[in-house]
Design an enzyme around this catalytic site. Sequence first.
Site, mmCIF file in Angstrom:
data_model
loop_
_atom_site.group_PDB
_atom_site.id
_atom_site.type_symbol
_atom_site.label_atom_id
_atom_site.label_comp_id
_atom_site.label_asym_id
_atom_site.label_seq_id
_atom_site.Cartn_x
_atom_site.Cartn_y
_atom_site.Cartn_z
ATOM 1 N N ASP A 26 27.583 -10.810 0.227
ATOM 2 C CA ASP A 26 27.811 -10.031 1.435
ATOM 3 C C ASP A 26 28.060 -8.586 1.013
ATOM 4 O OD1 ASP A 26 28.078 -9.480 4.125
ATOM 5 O OD2 ASP A 26 29.715 -10.892 4.474
ATOM 6 N N GLU A 72 30.509 -6.126 2.859
ATOM 7 C CA GLU A 72 31.758 -5.459 3.216
ATOM 8 C C GLU A 72 32.811 -5.538 2.111
ATOM 9 O OE1 GLU A 72 29.755 -6.600 7.084
ATOM 10 O OE2 GLU A 72 30.158 -7.586 5.164
ATOM 11 N N HIS A 83 24.049 -10.493 4.044
ATOM 12 C CA HIS A 83 24.628 -9.469 4.919
ATOM 13 C C HIS A 83 23.629 -9.040 5.986
ATOM 14 C CE1 HIS A 83 26.829 -5.969 6.320
ATOM 15 N NE2 HIS A 83 25.746 -5.236 6.142
ATOM 16 N N HIS A 99 34.543 -10.833 2.893
ATOM 17 C CA HIS A 99 35.616 -10.149 3.615
ATOM 18 C C HIS A 99 36.448 -11.151 4.392
ATOM 19 C CE1 HIS A 99 33.202 -10.850 7.209
ATOM 20 N NE2 HIS A 99 32.164 -10.453 6.477
ATOM 21 N N HIS A 114 35.647 -9.346 10.089
ATOM 22 C CA HIS A 114 34.963 -9.937 11.232
ATOM 23 C C HIS A 114 34.553 -11.347 10.845
ATOM 24 C CE1 HIS A 114 31.571 -8.465 8.804
ATOM 25 N NE2 HIS A 114 30.857 -9.408 9.387
ATOM 26 N N GLU A 168 34.094 -16.299 7.672
ATOM 27 C CA GLU A 168 32.900 -16.558 6.867
ATOM 28 C C GLU A 168 33.237 -17.261 5.557
ATOM 29 O OE1 GLU A 168 30.393 -13.003 6.621
ATOM 30 O OE2 GLU A 168 31.018 -12.507 8.661
#
Length: 281
Positions: free
Chosen positions: A14, A16, A67, A111, A123, A141
């Site tokens: 990902d 972030e 992502h 994240h 998020h 996630e």
Amino acid sequence: MDNQKRPRILVSVDMEGISGIVHPGETNPEGYDYGRGRALMTAEANAAVAGILDAEPGAEVWVADAHGSYRNLLPEEIDRRARLVRGKPRPLGMLAGIDERTEAVLFVGYHVRAGAGPGVLAHTMSDALLDVRVGGRSLGEIGLNAAMAGHLGVPLVLLSGDDAACAEARELVPGVHTVAVKEALAQFAAATTHPEEARERLRRAAAEAVAGRARTEPLALAGPLAVEVDLAAAHTVDLAVLVPGVTRAGGARTVTFTAADFAEAYRLVVLLVRLGSIRPA
């Protein structure tokens, strides 16, 4: 070595949680610094690949771009010893490339879940989801993907991201290796490790995690599973309840369903994310 005998290791990447990244302008294609974000993300993916192959020179390493559009990692810059999975839609989303031969999965640049933190760019899958609860437990996630891998018998052995993401992973998966590449200060702020230092730490940790993968248990959530999802937009709820088995529950923006197993729960959550991208006509 016969491909059927080579251990497969998946690296899900990902953006972030990459060192140095703190703002949507660095993670979105229209952002002013997205190109730099892509380069940083690719370099950390390569650090994980290098660590895996330090420990298991014969491993078959797959790297899943996980992502946004799933088209962020720079294909020409990815370690040529790895196979890159990019583009969407695709089976199992952020875990594309995982199969029954996979012996471990690593989450790079992850994240913290929505509503937790402080966590950088926190998020859960998209802004369409405010929370996902499986059996009453809130999962972002990290949890959703770790449990999906666990359903297939694959342990999460390493996670990198900010300190909040690392703490979330350790709570879910005892024994997981973590690499905190930055300290979260707020949604768009962090005290970050230098990218080169982050990559060195990640390479060492990936080697250690893969070498000791047999000591980490998969996160297995047995079905049937009661799932609740809080959606950001009321019209998304109106679309969601058109799916068989999904009903409105609680407040005006909460839907619920019962999944036979975690694979079914995961796919329905991914579908809700897609429904959340539909704007009113």
